[in-house]
Design an enzyme around this catalytic site. Sequence first.
Site: not given
Length: 283
Positions: A33, A185, A211
Amino acid sequence: MIVSGSTSQALAGALARELEEPLATTSYDRFPDGELLTAAPDLDGADRAVIVASTVSSDAHLEVLQLQDAAREAGVEEVVTILPYMGYGRQDEAFETGQPVSSRAVARAISTGTDRVLTVNPHETGVCAFFEPTATAVDAAGRLAEPLPGGLTDPIFLSPDAGAIELAETVRDAYGTGETDYFEKTRHSGTEVDVSPSDVNVTDRDVVVCDDIVATGSTMSEAVGVLTDRGVGRVYVTCVHPLLVRNAYTKLARAGVEAVFGTDTIEGTSSAVSVAPALESHL
């Protein structure tokens, strides 16, 4: 005893070697399931279970809860939960009326089954306060210097914005030489953003873009394209969490990136270095 979620098997093995602790047998099953059953049958008699699992999906979150409960069921005295990558960590506020603070919701659920939580370089360190007790943020950014090639030409380590300059400084310091700077930015609309290095001269110099997370690679590839237009030398991308979804690799390669180096907080082809040594000191 080190216990691995299905998403962090290599890191769990590395941490077991680092700590010289046994690595538990784990199984990951699914009923017809669709329900999950994650188990660790070796935990009987263990004093401590260190669960290592990046929550990169809803299933991974449920695995953490099941492994915590399995440890408690086995009578383990101390449960430590390590989230190398904390999913939903960027949803640290309700952006509109009626929306949840999703990182708080998952933190509350995970807190119920553990004594301590460690997470690596969360995008917003404030999410650690959502855990009870407060989670510890582990800084593994310095590990990103290891896979970089030696002899970079007058290198510049660039962060995605001024607020993340410390990450670039950490990688630079670990590498041993170089200058740091950041991208600026300028947002013109909800979807249009201009990205450019602030003032630094990149001509014929090698650049390492640093980053915490690279997801789609769109903003990063745009930034690298600006560097290429300015006559940059080689460009490398480093990130703690290399999500790199969809066609991120292609975007970065087309922009001129030589290589992408990430850690094993998210295990994949860019996982060039392990965060296990950074975690070891907290255990």
